[in-house]
Design a protein around this motif. Structure first.
Motif, short mmCIF file in Angstrom:
data_model
loop_
_atom_site.label_atom_id
_atom_site.label_comp_id
_atom_site.label_asym_id
_atom_site.label_seq_id
_atom_site.Cartn_x
_atom_site.Cartn_y
_atom_site.Cartn_z
N ALA A 178 -12.79 6.12 10.56
CA ALA A 178 -11.48 6.45 9.98
C ALA A 178 -10.87 5.24 9.28
O ALA A 178 -10.32 5.35 8.18
CB ALA A 178 -10.54 6.98 11.06
N ARG A 179 -10.97 4.07 9.89
CA ARG A 179 -10.42 2.85 9.27
C ARG A 179 -11.19 2.51 8.00
O ARG A 179 -10.60 2.12 6.98
CB ARG A 179 -10.48 1.69 10.25
CG ARG A 179 -9.44 1.77 11.33
CD ARG A 179 -9.38 0.51 12.17
NE ARG A 179 -8.49 0.69 13.29
CZ ARG A 179 -8.84 0.61 14.55
NH1 ARG A 179 -10.09 0.31 14.88
NH2 ARG A 179 -7.96 0.80 15.51
N ASP B 37 -10.04 4.71 5.27
CA ASP B 37 -8.72 4.26 4.81
C ASP B 37 -8.86 3.08 3.85
O ASP B 37 -8.18 3.02 2.82
CB ASP B 37 -7.81 3.88 5.98
CG ASP B 37 -7.26 5.09 6.70
OD1 ASP B 37 -7.33 6.21 6.15
OD2 ASP B 37 -6.75 4.92 7.83
N ARG C 108 -9.80 4.15 0.63
CA ARG C 108 -8.80 5.09 0.08
C ARG C 108 -9.41 6.47 -0.18
O ARG C 108 -9.14 7.12 -1.18
CB ARG C 108 -8.16 4.54 -1.18
CG ARG C 108 -7.38 3.28 -0.89
CD ARG C 108 -6.75 2.72 -2.11
NE ARG C 108 -6.16 1.44 -1.74
CZ ARG C 108 -5.09 0.96 -2.28
NH1 ARG C 108 -4.48 1.63 -3.22
NH2 ARG C 108 -4.61 -0.19 -1.90
N HIS D 185 -10.03 10.39 0.17
CA HIS D 185 -9.15 11.55 0.32
C HIS D 185 -9.84 12.67 1.11
O HIS D 185 -9.28 13.75 1.24
CB HIS D 185 -8.73 12.08 -1.05
CG HIS D 185 -7.85 11.13 -1.79
ND1 HIS D 185 -6.56 10.88 -1.43
CD2 HIS D 185 -8.11 10.32 -2.85
CE1 HIS D 185 -6.03 9.97 -2.25
NE2 HIS D 185 -6.96 9.61 -3.12
N VAL E 103 -6.58 10.23 14.13
CA VAL E 103 -7.35 9.91 12.93
C VAL E 103 -7.94 11.13 12.23
O VAL E 103 -8.51 11.02 11.16
CB VAL E 103 -8.48 8.89 13.24
CG1 VAL E 103 -7.90 7.58 13.69
CG2 VAL E 103 -9.47 9.43 14.25
#
Length: 195
Positions: free
Chosen positions: A69-70, A73, A76, A78, A101
């Motif tokens: 999940a990090r 992120d 970026r 979607h 998450v």
């Protein structure tokens, strides 16, 4: 569907059109070792992870999912993240951490294929039941035949213009029918007076 729970989940997802990602999963230059990963094709843009609590342990599954999940992120991304947990159902802090998450679907052992399909239904394409009668299916091969009625023809023409046009056409026809009925009643009364 036989085999390990994670493999039963994998078979169901692949059968539903998801593409299986080679393991170990690589995201943003980092490598993650999880039971499985899939991406939706066409009907879904989800990144679906499979975490096996029985085989890998609760701590490892949580660390891997949080790390993925990090990494998403940082990139970026979607893509929605969904995690299917097989084995013991996560509870307490583990469930809370995973839910922060992405979407969590716990299937435990899921021995029954129908039950597994129900538990993962949110990720699967909708299966519509077969029509009960071909004569009621307007999208069937046979042409739809309208009754020989001016109102039916007017409503069908109005349907090409949308719901509001159908409503207006119906209301006009209803008002005309009520007006004719009132005129008939008025005429009946006059007939009795003249007689």
């Amino acid at each position: 569907m036989s085999g390990l729970p994670a493999e039963r989940v994998a078979a169901l997802l692949v059968g539903a059109g998801y593409r299986r990602i080679e393991m170990p999963l690589q995201v943003a230059g980092l490598t993650f070792d999880i039971a499985g990963a899939f991406v939706g094709v066409g009907h879904s843009a989800d990144l679906v992870l499979v975490g096996d609590m029985a085989a890998d342990g609760e701590r490892k599954v949580v660390q891997q999912v949080e790390g993925i999940a990090r990494a998403l992120d940082v990139m970026r991304s979607h893509r929605p993240l969904s995690t299917i947990i097989v084995g013991p159902r996560p509870v307490g802090k583990t469930l809370e951490t995973l839910a922060q998450v992405g979407r969590i679907l716990a299937v435990e052992e899921a021995p029954d294929p129908a039950e597994l399909r129900d538990q993962l239904a949110v990720l699967l394409p909708l299966e519509l039941p077969a029509t009960l009668s071909a004569d009621r299916d307007l999208g069937g091969e046979d042409a739809f035949v309208l009754p020989d009625d001016p109102l039916a023809e007017a409503l069908m023409e109005a349907s090409k213009l949308g719901e509001e046009a159908v409503r207006d056409c119906f209301h006009k026809a209803l008002n005309a029918a009520l007006a004719d009925e009132e005129n008939d009643e008025d005429g009946d009364d006059l007939g009795e007076v003249d007689a």
